[in-house]
Design a protein around this motif. Structure first.
Motif, PDB file in Angstrom:
ATOM      1  N   SER A  13     -26.151  13.418 -13.298  1.00  0.00           N
ATOM      2  CA  SER A  13     -26.613  12.139 -13.811  1.00  0.00           C
ATOM      3  C   SER A  13     -25.539  11.519 -14.695  1.00  0.00           C
ATOM      4  O   SER A  13     -24.978  12.197 -15.558  1.00  0.00           O
ATOM      5  CB  SER A  13     -27.906  12.312 -14.614  1.00  0.00           C
ATOM      6  OG  SER A  13     -28.939  12.817 -13.799  1.00  0.00           O
ATOM      7  N   TRP A  15     -24.941   8.974 -17.583  1.00  0.00           N
ATOM      8  CA  TRP A  15     -25.587   8.210 -18.640  1.00  0.00           C
ATOM      9  C   TRP A  15     -24.518   7.494 -19.447  1.00  0.00           C
ATOM     10  O   TRP A  15     -23.418   8.006 -19.652  1.00  0.00           O
ATOM     11  CB  TRP A  15     -26.396   9.115 -19.557  1.00  0.00           C
ATOM     12  CG  TRP A  15     -27.610   9.713 -18.912  1.00  0.00           C
ATOM     13  CD1 TRP A  15     -28.035   9.568 -17.620  1.00  0.00           C
ATOM     14  CD2 TRP A  15     -28.561  10.571 -19.540  1.00  0.00           C
ATOM     15  NE1 TRP A  15     -29.195  10.270 -17.409  1.00  0.00           N
ATOM     16  CE2 TRP A  15     -29.540  10.903 -18.569  1.00  0.00           C
ATOM     17  CE3 TRP A  15     -28.694  11.103 -20.828  1.00  0.00           C
ATOM     18  CZ2 TRP A  15     -30.628  11.725 -18.850  1.00  0.00           C
ATOM     19  CZ3 TRP A  15     -29.772  11.930 -21.108  1.00  0.00           C
ATOM     20  CH2 TRP A  15     -30.736  12.229 -20.136  1.00  0.00           C
ATOM     21  N   GLY A  40     -29.382   6.583 -17.198  1.00  0.00           N
ATOM     22  CA  GLY A  40     -29.915   6.883 -18.516  1.00  0.00           C
ATOM     23  C   GLY A  40     -28.912   6.501 -19.577  1.00  0.00           C
ATOM     24  O   GLY A  40     -27.799   6.042 -19.260  1.00  0.00           O
ATOM     25  N   LEU A  41     -29.290   6.674 -20.836  1.00  0.00           N
ATOM     26  CA  LEU A  41     -28.341   6.364 -21.911  1.00  0.00           C
ATOM     27  C   LEU A  41     -28.649   7.166 -23.155  1.00  0.00           C
ATOM     28  O   LEU A  41     -29.756   7.661 -23.347  1.00  0.00           O
ATOM     29  CB  LEU A  41     -28.314   4.859 -22.213  1.00  0.00           C
ATOM     30  CG  LEU A  41     -29.533   4.149 -22.795  1.00  0.00           C
ATOM     31  CD1 LEU A  41     -29.701   4.391 -24.289  1.00  0.00           C
ATOM     32  CD2 LEU A  41     -29.416   2.646 -22.563  1.00  0.00           C
ATOM     33  N   ASP A 102     -34.897  12.404 -14.587  1.00  0.00           N
ATOM     34  CA  ASP A 102     -33.837  11.497 -15.026  1.00  0.00           C
ATOM     35  C   ASP A 102     -34.461  10.232 -15.623  1.00  0.00           C
ATOM     36  O   ASP A 102     -35.675  10.123 -15.760  1.00  0.00           O
ATOM     37  CB  ASP A 102     -32.943  11.163 -13.827  1.00  0.00           C
ATOM     38  CG  ASP A 102     -31.519  10.827 -14.219  1.00  0.00           C
ATOM     39  OD1 ASP A 102     -31.259  10.615 -15.414  1.00  0.00           O
ATOM     40  OD2 ASP A 102     -30.661  10.776 -13.317  1.00  0.00           O
ATOM     41  N   VAL A 282     -25.953  16.486 -16.802  1.00  0.00           N
ATOM     42  CA  VAL A 282     -25.776  15.098 -17.213  1.00  0.00           C
ATOM     43  C   VAL A 282     -24.400  14.955 -17.839  1.00  0.00           C
ATOM     44  O   VAL A 282     -23.927  15.866 -18.518  1.00  0.00           O
ATOM     45  CB  VAL A 282     -26.851  14.682 -18.251  1.00  0.00           C
ATOM     46  CG1 VAL A 282     -26.677  13.222 -18.649  1.00  0.00           C
ATOM     47  CG2 VAL A 282     -28.250  14.931 -17.715  1.00  0.00           C
ATOM     48  N   THR A 284     -22.761  12.095 -20.308  1.00  0.00           N
ATOM     49  CA  THR A 284     -22.929  10.826 -21.009  1.00  0.00           C
ATOM     50  C   THR A 284     -21.581  10.383 -21.549  1.00  0.00           C
ATOM     51  O   THR A 284     -20.880  11.159 -22.205  1.00  0.00           O
ATOM     52  CB  THR A 284     -23.978  10.926 -22.125  1.00  0.00           C
ATOM     53  OG1 THR A 284     -24.158   9.649 -22.730  1.00  0.00           O
ATOM     54  CG2 THR A 284     -23.608  11.930 -23.187  1.00  0.00           C
TER      55      THR A 284
END
Length: 358
Positions: A13, A15, A40-41, A102, A282, A284
Motif C-alpha cells: 500500500s 500512503w 491512505g495517508l 487498506d 505499507v 508512507t
C-alpha cells in the motif's frame, strides 16, 4: 504502467505522509488516489504546523472556532479532525473494497503524552470516538510507556498506528502489545478484528551515521533494518500464537515503512521505496518521494521474506563500530523529543494565528 501501480499490484500500500486543507479543497489528494495508486495517508504535527502557520487555508475555520473559547490544542484537534474526516471519506471506498485492510488515515495523540500511559489510553479512546470514522488510526508511540497504551487501546477496539519504532526489537514489542490486546478481546468474547499497523522508521538510521561509516556502507543501514524487520514480521505471522488469533477472526497488524524519503543528496531519491517493496506492507512517503517514484522508480523485485542481505549488512556495520541497539534507543528518544518540539511549534503557530484573527 506507472511504477506506483506496479508497487500497488505487488501488494504494498502506498500512503502519502501529508495532509492539508489545500490538498483536499483543490482535489490534489483525490488526483493522487486516481493516478498514483495512493490508498491512505498519515499526518504529524510538522505537517499541520506548516499548513496553519504559513498560509490562510485555515483562517476561516479558526475564526469560527475562536468563538467557542477553545485552547490552542483543542482548536488544533478540531481542525485536524475536520481534514481527516474528509480524507477518511475519500479513502472509504478503498477501505470497503479491501474489507478493512487498506484506506486508513492517521491522527496522532499529543506527543507530550509519549511517556504517560494512562493519559495516552484516555486520549486515544477520546479522539477515535470523536472522529467517528472506522478507517482512522490513532498514532501511539512504541515507547516503553506507550506499549501498555497500545495493548489497552486495542482491547478497547481502537485501531492503532504504532509509531516511533526503529529496531526489530521495537517492532516485536509493538506486535506483542497488539496481540495481547487481541487475546484479551478473545478471552472476553469480543470480536478480535481490530486493525493496526506498526511503523518502522527507515531513513533516520542512515542520516545518523552517514559521516561515520565507510563509503561502501553509506545509506545501507536503513534498508537492512527494514529487511530484518520484514523477516521477523513474516516469521511472526507464521507463528502458532498468531495462527490461533487469526483462527479466532483477527487480521494481521501490517508492517509499515515510514520515513522513506532519502535524506542524503548522494543517495538515489527512491532508494528506500525500491528496496522495501514487500507484499502486505505499507510504505508512507512524502509527496515529493511519491512523485519521484512514479516518474522514474524501478521495481526490480519484491523483498525476500528471508530479509535479503540484511544480516551481512548489519554485521558490516557492527564491525565498523555501529551499535545498532544503542542507536535505536537514541533514535527513538530523539524522535520523541522532535515530535514534542514540532507539537510546541504547532501550538505556537495556532496561538499566533488566533491572536491575529481575533
Amino acid at each position: 504502467m506507472k511504477p506506483t501501480q506496479q508497487l500497488h499490484d505487488a501488494g504494498q500500500s502506498l500512503w502519502i505522509d501529508d495532509i492539508t486543507r489545500e490538498m483536499l479543497d483543490s482535489g490534489r489528494l483525490a488526483k493522487m488516489v486516481a493516478e498514483l495508486s495512493v490508498t491512505g495517508l498519515t499526518s504529524n504535527p510538522t505537517i499541520f504546523e506548516k499548513a496553519v502557520g504559513k498560509g490562510s487555508d485555515y483562517d476561516e475555520a479558526i475564526e469560527k472556532l475562536l468563538r467557542k473559547g477553545l485552547s490552542d490544542e483543542a482548536l488544533f484537534f478540531e481542525l485536524a479532525l475536520d481534514d481527516l474526516r474528509r480524507a477518511a471519506d475519500l479513502f472509504l471506498p478503498v477501505h470497503k473494497r479491501t474489507a478493512g485492510v487498506d484506506g486508513f488515515v492517521s491522527l496522532e495523540v499529543s506527543p507530550l503524552l509519549a511517556y504517560d500511559t494512562d493519559a495516552t489510553i484516555a486520549e486515544a479512546k477520546r479522539l477515535y470516538a470523536k472522529a467517528g470514522k472506522p478507517n482512522l488510526f490513532i498514532k501511539i508511540p512504541g515507547t516503553k510507556e506507550g506499549l501498555p497504551a497500545i495493548e489497552a487501546a486495542t482491547f478497547a477496539g481502537v485501531p492503532v498506528n504504532v509509531t516511533l519504532l526503529f529496531s526489530t526489537a521495537d517492532y516485536l514489542a509493538a506486535a506483542e502489545a497488539y496481540m495481547r490486546g487481541l487475546e484479551k478481546r478473545v478471552a472476553a468474547g469480543l470480536d478480535p478484528d481490530v486493525r493496526s499497523v506498526a511503523s518502522v522508521f527507515i531513513s533516520r538510521w542512515d542520516r545518523a551515521i552517514v559521516e561515520d561509516v565507510p563509503d561502501e556502507l553509506k545509506n545501507r543501514l536503513g534498508n537492512a533494518i527494514g529487511q530484518h524487520a520484514y523477516r521477523t514480521y513474516r516469521e511472526l505471522l507464521d507463528s502458532d500464537r498468531w495462527q490461533r488469533l487469526e483462527n479466532a477472526g483477527a487480521r494481521p497488524q501490517r508492517l509499515l515503512f515510514a520515513s522513506t524519503s532519502s535524506k542524503d543528496k548522494r543517495a538515489h531519491d527512491t532508494l528506500y521505496v525500491e528496496a522495501l517493496a514487500a507484499p502486505n506492507t505499507v510504505n508512507t512517503m512524502p509527496e515529493e518521494t511519491l512523485r519521484a517514484f512514479a516518474d522514474h522508480g524501478k521495481l526490480a523485485a519484491v523483498l525476500s521474506p528471508y530479509g535479503g542481505d540484511c544480516d551481512s549488512v548489519l554485521d558490516a556495520h557492527a564491525k565498523a563500530g555501529v551499535d545498532v541497539e544503542a542507536l535505536a534507543r537514541k533514535l527513538q528518544s530523539d524522535g520523541a523529543k522532535a515530535f514534542v518540539a514540532s507539537w510546541q511549534d504547532l501550538l505556537k503557530s495556532i496561538g499566533a494565528k488566533s491572536k491575529a484573527l481575533a
